[in-house]
Design a protein around this motif. Sequence first.
Motif, PDB file in Angstrom:
ATOM      1  N   MET A 229       0.836  -1.189   0.000  1.00  0.00           N
ATOM      2  CA  MET A 229       0.000   0.000   0.000  1.00  0.00           C
ATOM      3  C   MET A 229       0.872   1.240   0.000  1.00  0.00           C
ATOM      4  N   ARG A 230       0.503   2.212  -0.819  1.00  0.00           N
ATOM      5  CA  ARG A 230       1.184   3.503  -0.857  1.00  0.00           C
ATOM      6  C   ARG A 230       0.203   4.605  -0.489  1.00  0.00           C
ATOM      7  N   PHE A 231       0.698   5.601   0.254  1.00  0.00           N
ATOM      8  CA  PHE A 231      -0.102   6.766   0.614  1.00  0.00           C
ATOM      9  C   PHE A 231       0.567   7.965  -0.049  1.00  0.00           C
ATOM     10  N   LEU A 233       0.626  11.959  -1.962  1.00  0.00           N
ATOM     11  CA  LEU A 233       0.075  13.306  -2.020  1.00  0.00           C
ATOM     12  C   LEU A 233      -0.447  13.591  -3.426  1.00  0.00           C
ATOM     13  N   PRO A 234      -1.653  14.119  -3.565  1.00  0.00           N
ATOM     14  CA  PRO A 234      -2.179  14.401  -4.908  1.00  0.00           C
ATOM     15  C   PRO A 234      -1.346  15.417  -5.679  1.00  0.00           C
ATOM     16  N   ALA A 235      -0.673  16.336  -4.997  1.00  0.00           N
ATOM     17  CA  ALA A 235       0.043  17.402  -5.694  1.00  0.00           C
ATOM     18  C   ALA A 235       1.222  16.889  -6.496  1.00  0.00           C
ATOM     19  N   ASP A 236       1.987  15.943  -5.925  1.00  0.00           N
ATOM     20  CA  ASP A 236       3.204  15.488  -6.603  1.00  0.00           C
ATOM     21  C   ASP A 236       3.408  13.983  -6.584  1.00  0.00           C
ATOM     22  N   GLY A 237       2.465  13.243  -5.991  1.00  0.00           N
ATOM     23  CA  GLY A 237       2.577  11.793  -5.965  1.00  0.00           C
ATOM     24  C   GLY A 237       3.568  11.252  -4.968  1.00  0.00           C
ATOM     25  N   GLU A 238       4.131  12.097  -4.108  1.00  0.00           N
ATOM     26  CA  GLU A 238       5.134  11.636  -3.163  1.00  0.00           C
ATOM     27  C   GLU A 238       4.492  10.751  -2.095  1.00  0.00           C
ATOM     28  N   ASP A 239       5.202   9.680  -1.723  1.00  0.00           N
ATOM     29  CA  ASP A 239       4.754   8.749  -0.692  1.00  0.00           C
ATOM     30  C   ASP A 239       4.981   9.404   0.671  1.00  0.00           C
ATOM     31  N   VAL A 240       3.917   9.635   1.437  1.00  0.00           N
ATOM     32  CA  VAL A 240       4.066  10.357   2.699  1.00  0.00           C
ATOM     33  C   VAL A 240       4.729   9.513   3.777  1.00  0.00           C
ATOM     34  N   LEU A 241       4.800   8.187   3.573  1.00  0.00           N
ATOM     35  CA  LEU A 241       5.450   7.330   4.561  1.00  0.00           C
ATOM     36  C   LEU A 241       6.881   6.962   4.165  1.00  0.00           C
ATOM     37  N   ALA A 242       7.384   7.526   3.074  1.00  0.00           N
ATOM     38  CA  ALA A 242       8.765   7.261   2.671  1.00  0.00           C
ATOM     39  C   ALA A 242       9.727   7.919   3.665  1.00  0.00           C
ATOM     40  N   VAL A 243      10.825   7.229   3.966  1.00  0.00           N
ATOM     41  CA  VAL A 243      11.816   7.747   4.912  1.00  0.00           C
ATOM     42  C   VAL A 243      13.189   7.763   4.274  1.00  0.00           C
ATOM     43  N   ASP A 244      14.090   8.571   4.856  1.00  0.00           N
ATOM     44  CA  ASP A 244      15.463   8.609   4.375  1.00  0.00           C
ATOM     45  C   ASP A 244      16.284   7.537   5.078  1.00  0.00           C
ATOM     46  N   GLU A 245      17.600   7.537   4.858  1.00  0.00           N
ATOM     47  CA  GLU A 245      18.454   6.498   5.427  1.00  0.00           C
ATOM     48  C   GLU A 245      18.457   6.517   6.950  1.00  0.00           C
ATOM     49  N   ALA A 246      18.179   7.674   7.538  1.00  0.00           N
ATOM     50  CA  ALA A 246      18.154   7.786   8.997  1.00  0.00           C
ATOM     51  C   ALA A 246      16.792   7.397   9.584  1.00  0.00           C
ATOM     52  N   GLY A 247      15.839   7.008   8.718  1.00  0.00           N
ATOM     53  CA  GLY A 247      14.513   6.649   9.190  1.00  0.00           C
ATOM     54  C   GLY A 247      13.609   7.831   9.438  1.00  0.00           C
ATOM     55  N   THR A 248      13.985   9.020   8.947  1.00  0.00           N
ATOM     56  CA  THR A 248      13.189  10.227   9.123  1.00  0.00           C
ATOM     57  C   THR A 248      12.278  10.423   7.909  1.00  0.00           C
ATOM     58  N   PRO A 249      10.995  10.744   8.114  1.00  0.00           N
ATOM     59  CA  PRO A 249      10.099  10.993   6.965  1.00  0.00           C
ATOM     60  C   PRO A 249      10.688  12.017   6.010  1.00  0.00           C
ATOM     61  N   ARG A 250      10.599  11.712   4.696  1.00  0.00           N
ATOM     62  CA  ARG A 250      11.258  12.552   3.687  1.00  0.00           C
ATOM     63  C   ARG A 250      10.476  13.808   3.355  1.00  0.00           C
ATOM     64  N   ASN A 251       9.175  13.841   3.642  1.00  0.00           N
ATOM     65  CA  ASN A 251       8.409  15.055   3.357  1.00  0.00           C
ATOM     66  C   ASN A 251       7.775  15.565   4.647  1.00  0.00           C
ATOM     67  N   ASP A 252       7.145  16.710   4.558  1.00  0.00           N
ATOM     68  CA  ASP A 252       6.652  17.405   5.749  1.00  0.00           C
ATOM     69  C   ASP A 252       5.264  16.975   6.203  1.00  0.00           C
ATOM     70  N   TYR A 253       4.612  16.067   5.473  1.00  0.00           N
ATOM     71  CA  TYR A 253       3.212  15.794   5.790  1.00  0.00           C
ATOM     72  C   TYR A 253       3.023  15.345   7.239  1.00  0.00           C
ATOM     73  N   LEU A 254       3.812  14.366   7.690  1.00  0.00           N
ATOM     74  CA  LEU A 254       3.626  13.865   9.052  1.00  0.00           C
ATOM     75  C   LEU A 254       4.028  14.913  10.091  1.00  0.00           C
ATOM     76  N   ARG A 255       4.977  15.771   9.745  1.00  0.00           N
ATOM     77  CA  ARG A 255       5.313  16.861  10.667  1.00  0.00           C
ATOM     78  C   ARG A 255       4.138  17.840  10.782  1.00  0.00           C
ATOM     79  N   LYS A 256       3.487  18.106   9.655  1.00  0.00           N
ATOM     80  CA  LYS A 256       2.301  18.954   9.690  1.00  0.00           C
ATOM     81  C   LYS A 256       1.184  18.293  10.503  1.00  0.00           C
TER      82      LYS A 256
END
Length: 391
Positions: A229-231, A233-256
């Motif tokens: 399952m992928r979640f 964003l309609p604006a750019d298709g970015e996966d909101v649950l994707a993380v970087d190598e450090a395990g930190t979310p790559r986009n701001d959605y969860l921070r928001k």
Amino acid sequence: MSKTEGPVFLIPLEDAKTPPVPRDEVARRYLGRLIALFHREKSEPFIADDKLHRATLKRLDEVVAPPACGPVLAEIGATVGRWLDRQPGGSHILTVVLPPCDENAVIETWASEAGHQVLAPPSRQSLVATEEPILPDMAGSGILVVPRLEDWFLRHRDGLRAVRALLAAIDGLDRPVVVGCNAWAWAYLAKATGADALLPDAVTIKPFDAVRLHGWFVQLSTSEATGAMRFRLPADGEDVLAVDEAGTPRNDYLRKLAGRSLGIPWVAWHLWRRSLRTGDDAGIAEDAKAAISDGEASEQTLWVAALDEYLLPGSDDGAALHALHALLIHGPLTREELLLVLPGVGEPNVLPVLLRAGFLERKGDRFGCRAAAYPAIRDGLEAAGFPAGRV
């Protein structure tokens, strides 16, 4: 559950801090329409808004399964275990103060699952009786749990007898007692009865930041029923649950989301569920389709729409604010119970107004504040000068 190693414990109530909202989210909330217009002029959305549809309840229960209490049950258990290890010597009472709108009754659920004795509250009607309250038998060994101290009083001239008697009784017990209370009721009782002096060192849940939300949402959405399952964003298709190598979310959605929900897990859960949409591939831009890898194309997608905005209805006499404040203190009430605790002459007409505006929900004959609307309700009450709970 999260990246934190070892058990997560509840924290001192005075240490609770709301996760910060990213600057661009603050700007978006106040200048949302202008910013949305600016972005629409810059680029086409990944999927058109008119191609998005609210996910069905069945689908939501598969990928964002209830109950909305996250790992809080485990954290309560770990904290109580550590507290017991420090006995004797410390207080025999542990006070757990939680944010409001906890419709899953996490303390009572934890106590029942752990096999502890749970003290049943009196009826609401008996709380304003002129007779002296008769408390249930509290003798015994092992942990005694009072899940919701707010169920033991009404904000009424005759409504504090039972809670005063209860506090005196548990103070004299020779057994461990866990007392739960919502933060708004706790703020009221601290002033009305001095409960914070009798029950010091209250603890609460550690606020859910983006990392904690990520771990929980991944856990909720990973099952044989949902598959890959992928979640997005309609604006750019970015996966909101994707993380970087450090395990930190790559986009701001969860921070928001962490900031908007005030770090409260059940508020974040409701906002998350309400934002999920199904989509039609026909609405996806052609260049966006090309950006999706073959592997991702075979996965199921739910689209994450903008978080709902709530605007308190205007009221010249503040009737709506008084009703909301009372419901945050007491939890769900019937119309008759609400009129008992409102100052002066109650205004029953505010209930259908608040229901239509999405601030209240009705279950049977009881009205309660909707969890997803709590941040807006809190903002409105604080702006109007009402005393607020710590969380």
